[in-house]
Design an enzyme around this catalytic site. Sequence first.
Site: not given
Length: 376
Positions: A305, A244, A330, A300, A282, A328
């Site tokens: 999101e 990530r 992945e 928030p 996935e 993508e």
Amino acid sequence: MSRPIFLYGTLRDPRVLETVAGPGAAGLRLRPAHCRDHLARRVEGTGYPVLRPTPGALAEGLLLEDAGEEVLARLSFFEDGFGYTLVPVPVLTRDGETEALAWLNPGDTLPLGPRWDFAAWAREDQPVFLESVREYMAFMERGAAAAALWHGVSIRARARVSAAAETPVQRLRSGFTREDVELLSLTRPYANYFAIEEHTLRFRRFDGSLSAPMLRAAFTSGDAVTVLPWDPGTDHVLVIEQFRTAPWARGDKAPWTIETVAGRCDSSESAEEAARREAREEAGLELGRMERVAAYYPSPGAAAEFLTSFVAQAELGGAGGVHGLEIEGEDIRAFTLPLDDALAAVRSGEIANGPLVLSLFWLAAQRETLRAAWGA
């Protein structure tokens, strides 16, 4: 005088045409027309059409006459970025046949479906498409085609349309709504798959007054889903591990995180349908019954999101492996472990993903109830 333009697709919608054409839309001259020996066919995986030569067919549309340079430039920005080019086509009107120009995509590799149905598109896809066009046309000021941004634009647009359709629960809150916010300006200094939006605004304070104008930035990424597969027979859960960028950007020494299956809501599918699709992509997994954990904003103060999290029944014997969509980039490792071991990993800090922590705690509290409902 420029040649007329035959509009056969989404520009037939008056609100879309008005948004694309801009200030010059009020003076446009339009009349019904048909393109001879052509058919508007739906591009698979999208809501829009492409005009294809088809002997004997008639494509319905509108003839736009005397568009003017400014309107034509805006229409060209909208169409050209997607690979569409203006080509001559024969057009039939009540006054007879004439030659016009139409935006055709010359590529032969597009996956085409059946005849494009304008009425069906207007019922099902128009609200999100129109909201997408509103953001997309703002990029014209940057002087470059923004077609590469369309995917992210459409995801953000779908989130805004979904939010507008929701009825907020306000039992504990003060009762303020969007009517209590005054938007002074909105800019997007960065936009790609995600975007940064800068809102200059004033909002209602709890004493009834309006705040001073202030600049607030938000990271906008659209709505998403997460799903935690659980086998009630073995009491195992399936989780995934992947690299990530955000932990990497923070300086995390191990920027591979353990998470739930997750993904963006980027089509007309429901949140549950998106969760089932992501489980296949996935983890190579088909899900059974599902329960919603919560729908919420993870952060928030900075991110727009909005997540919907699920726990789903699944048979996890033999589940796992490396999955993900190559297109993508992945590289996702899926594996199973006992629910109690996953909870221990939360306590140790190895599981530090918010939606997964929330889903694990919820499942721990609901485990026996779900066992009774789903069976072991």
